[in-house]
Design an enzyme around this catalytic site. Structure first.
Site, PDB file in Angstrom:
ATOM      1  N   CYS A 119     -32.021 -60.328  -4.112  1.00  0.00           N
ATOM      2  CA  CYS A 119     -30.871 -61.185  -3.806  1.00  0.00           C
ATOM      3  C   CYS A 119     -29.881 -60.522  -2.850  1.00  0.00           C
ATOM      4  CB  CYS A 119     -30.162 -61.591  -5.094  1.00  0.00           C
ATOM      5  SG  CYS A 119     -31.263 -62.437  -6.220  1.00  0.00           S
ATOM      6  N   HIS A 260     -22.848 -63.791  -4.187  1.00  0.00           N
ATOM      7  CA  HIS A 260     -24.212 -64.250  -4.454  1.00  0.00           C
ATOM      8  C   HIS A 260     -24.154 -65.351  -5.514  1.00  0.00           C
ATOM      9  CE1 HIS A 260     -28.330 -64.534  -5.412  1.00  0.00           C
ATOM     10  NE2 HIS A 260     -28.263 -63.854  -6.545  1.00  0.00           N
ATOM     11  N   ASN A 290     -30.085 -70.388  -7.827  1.00  0.00           N
ATOM     12  CA  ASN A 290     -30.132 -69.054  -7.225  1.00  0.00           C
ATOM     13  C   ASN A 290     -31.282 -69.015  -6.219  1.00  0.00           C
ATOM     14  OD1 ASN A 290     -30.474 -66.347  -6.635  1.00  0.00           O
ATOM     15  ND2 ASN A 290     -30.343 -65.643  -8.767  1.00  0.00           N
TER      16      ASN A 290
END
Ligand code: UT7
EC number: 2.3.1.180
Length: 338
Positions: A119, A260, A290
């Site tokens: 990520c 994020h 996500n």
């Protein structure tokens, strides 16, 4: 004695792409033992996008890149480096997804490679692009964060399948002599002792493809969710506090905090710890889930397309992911406002 003028890397443009298909919480209720109420309360996610079977990570990356290139005003033949961050590449070993993206875009004979930082991939990419540009080695760098996360999710595992989605984001980073257009700071780090918090055990040199991999589902993402959650809040908060203090900037003066997009509760906890107002914090996790390396550029694109992100405004990026890796960046948006 000749003196070379300093060169800075400016963030010139942004683009993103999401697949058409929506996987809603109601859809997931039919697949695993979960409820819309639980998912929304624990994650803030209502839906996520899923790529078509014949739509690959590179295809999504290309669509995001085409927008970023067009919006930058740079022509494809001026691009001298193509970078992609992904943990769901078209091929796990070779060739890199960056090579495939370059080919599909018609960008020939330039250096192209992938990086793997889960990520944190997009902010890691920015650090690489910045270093190439500021050293004078490259001038116009295309960076792409793209994920077909649905290709490594086990849709019978309720602790992970509710979280992840597919998508891509891209940006053009260009050389400039204007210091005010360059990065203020960027910090990236890692700690491999937490490798087992977020892991896809196969395929790889430890677990090459075998019947065991298939039988045990080792090709799917595994996550220690609660432990990762706690560490994410702690690390993201510490990282942002440090970069702001080092550069003597108040959290109050940041118009766009772009963390994020893993879980709304993580974003809220970090925003609250920094005493950020709601209008400063960018939240897209509710509609996209996500999307790993694509999450930050997709969020930047969201505020750019809605007219919220204006030329010269400061962005504070903050990310956290498998590795474990984390990174933060403080930079102005150097492109045109919509
Ligand atoms: O992008 C990289 C970084 N990733 C992250 O930062 C993700 C971080 N983790 C998270 O977002 C959260 O940990 C989750 C959303 C994955 C889980 O939320 P949690 O509040 O940490 O729940 P938990 O794992 O502690 O589980 C609590 C309960 C358990 O039941 P018991 O043992 O208390 O009976 C789970 O089995 O919730 C249960 N549970 C679910 N229940 C309904 C777990 N997943 C689900 C589900 N629906 N989908």
């Amino acid at each position: 004695m000749s003196q070379t003028k300093p060169v800075y890397a400016s963030f010139k443009s942004i683009g993103a792409y999401v697949p058409e298909k929506i996987l809603s919480n109601a859809d997931l209720e039919k697949m695993v033992d979960t409820t819309d109420e639980w998912i929304v309360k624990r994650t803030g996610i209502s839906e996520r996008r899923i790529a078509a079977e014949d739509e690959y990570t590179s295809d999504m990356g290309v669509k995001a890149a085409e927008l970023a290139i067009e919006r930058s005003g740079i022509s494809k033949d001026e691009i001298d480096l193509v970078l992609c961050a992904t943990v769901t590449p078209d091929y796990f070993n070779m060739p890199s997804t960056a090579c495939i993206i370059s080919d599909k875009l018609g960008i020939k004979n330039v250096q192209a490679f992938d990086i793997s930082a889960a990520c944190s991939g997009f902010v890691y990419l920015l650090s690489v692009a910045k270093a190439f540009i500021e050293s004078g080695m490259k001038k116009n760098v295309l960076v792409v964060g793209a994920e077909k996360f649905s290709s490594i999710v086990d849709y019978t595992d309720r602790s992970t399948c509710i979280l992840f989605g597919d998508g891509a984001g891209a940006a053009m980073l260009c050389a400039t002599d204007k210091k005010e257009e360059g990065f203020i700071d960027l910090h990236a780090s890692a700690d491999g002792s937490y490798a087992d918090f977020l892991v896809t055990p196969a395929p790889g040199s430890i677990n090459p493809v075998s019947q065991k991999v298939i039988d045990e589902g080792l090709n799917f993402v595994q996550m220690k969710g609660n432990e990762t959650f706690k560490l994410a809040v702690k690390t993201l908060t510490k990282d942002v506090k440090e970069i702001l203090a080092k550069n003597e900037i108040n959290a109050d003066d940041i118009p766009h905090f772009i963390p994020h997009q893993a879980n709304y509760r993580i974003i809220k906890a970090v925003g609250d710890a920094l005493k950020m107002r709601e209008d400063q914090v960018v939240v897209t996790v509710g509609k996209y889930g996500n999307t790993s390396a694509a999450s930050i550029p997709m969020a930047i694109n969201d505020i750019w397309e809605s007219g919220r992100l204006q030329t010269g405004e400061l962005m504070l990026l903050d990310t956290f992911g498998g590795g474990l890796t984390w990174a933060s960046a403080l930079l102005p948006f150097a492109g045109k406002s919509i």
